[in-house]
Design an enzyme around this catalytic site. Structure first.
Site, mmCIF file in Angstrom:
data_model
loop_
_atom_site.group_PDB
_atom_site.id
_atom_site.type_symbol
_atom_site.label_atom_id
_atom_site.label_comp_id
_atom_site.label_asym_id
_atom_site.label_seq_id
_atom_site.Cartn_x
_atom_site.Cartn_y
_atom_site.Cartn_z
ATOM 1 N N LYS A 171 0.781 -1.071 0.165
ATOM 2 C CA LYS A 171 -0.123 -0.098 -0.067
ATOM 3 C C LYS A 171 0.921 1.323 -0.204
ATOM 4 O O LYS A 171 1.756 1.617 0.938
ATOM 5 C CB LYS A 171 -0.921 -0.020 1.474
ATOM 6 C CG LYS A 171 -2.219 0.723 1.356
ATOM 7 C CD LYS A 171 -3.040 0.507 2.407
ATOM 8 C CE LYS A 171 -4.065 1.359 2.376
ATOM 9 N NZ LYS A 171 -4.812 1.319 3.719
HETATM 10 C C1 E4P Z 1 -8.071 1.702 4.203
HETATM 11 O O1 E4P Z 1 -7.456 1.262 3.076
HETATM 12 C C2 E4P Z 1 -8.063 3.080 4.786
HETATM 13 O O2 E4P Z 1 -6.695 3.346 5.200
HETATM 14 C C3 E4P Z 1 -9.065 3.478 5.743
HETATM 15 O O3 E4P Z 1 -10.403 2.928 5.093
HETATM 16 C C4 E4P Z 1 -9.279 4.906 6.151
HETATM 17 O O4 E4P Z 1 -10.462 4.796 6.842
HETATM 18 P P1 E4P Z 1 -10.608 6.081 7.930
HETATM 19 O O5 E4P Z 1 -10.784 7.407 7.064
HETATM 20 O O6 E4P Z 1 -11.762 5.625 8.811
HETATM 21 O O7 E4P Z 1 -9.386 6.310 8.852
#
Ligand code: E4P
Length: 218
Positions: free
Chosen positions: A87
């Site tokens: 990622k």
């Molecule tokens: C997933 O890949 C993201 O990092 C995550 O959904 C972010 O979510 P949040 O905005 O609730 O922190």
């Protein structure tokens, strides 16, 4: 549409896996910190533990923000298990790193995406997954679902292969709206997945069926 769970919590990942509808997991540095996972070895072991629960698609995020750092860290993460997806944040060096990993056949998830322009760039670089953060877009009084619709339309017109992984999902309605808007995947908290089960008429109907059966068989 595929379902990923958005957590680093092993028991929640197991619960979602047990439901039989889970296609993957996304984590981020905040989610790892929430579980108290720190230090290189613990982080590696935790990702391995997640990979041992699910069939595929475990997103592990790099911490580096420079190209060389992301390549080194991404290669290390990818070496943990073939289920790992590296990622990478939507920044200049991140796009270069996505291009590199794409040429090496290592899957990537381009994260922190908030605009259609960013989505085009990530697809051009060969990202496997694109993570638009719909909840965080909603928080700024823009429409996160509209962003998914726009990206889905652009990707269809241009024939981009990158899969749209709607992230920052806050509730079950977001999941339904993402399905309608053309997301390929949603990554959600366990509560949002379980929330899809709920309807008061289901509970009332089931209670009635069971009561009628009991009466007839008394
Ligand atoms: C997933 O890949 C993201 O990092 C995550 O959904 C972010 O979510 P949040 O905005 O609730 O922190």
């Amino acid at each position: 549409m595929k379902f990923f769970i958005d957590t680093a919590n092993l028991s929640q990942i197991k619960e979602a896996q047990d439901l039989g509808v889970l296609d993957g997991v996304t984590t981020n540095p905040s989610l790892m910190a929430k579980e108290g996972i720190n230090g290189e070895l613990n982080i590696r072991n935790h990702y391995k533990a997640i990979c041992d629960i699910v069939y595929d698609n475990v997103s592990a995020e790099v911490i580096s923000t420079d190209y060389e750092g992301m390549i080194k860290e991404g290669n290390e993460l990818a070496s943990i298990d073939e289920k790992i997806v590296v990622k990478i944040p939507m920044i200049k060096d991140g796009i270069k790193a996505i291009k590199y990993f794409s040429s090496k056949g290592i899957r990537t998830n381009c994260t922190l995406v908030f605009s259609p322009g960013q989505a085009i760039l990530a697809a051009k670089a060969g990202a496997t997954f694109l993570s638009p953060f719909i909840g965080r877009v909603d928080d700024t009084n823009w429409d996160g679902i509209e962003l998914i619709q726009q990206i889905a339309s652009i990707y269809a017109i241009q024939g981009y292969k990158t899969e749209i992984l709607a992230a920052s999902i806050r509730n079950s309605l977001h999941i339904v709206k993402c399905a309608e808007a053309g997301a390929d995947i949603v990554t959600c908290p366990l509560s949002a997945i379980m929330g899809l089960l709920k309807h008061p008429l289901t509970d009332i109907g089931l209670a009635q069926f069971l009561a009628d059966h009991k009466k007839a068989n008394a």
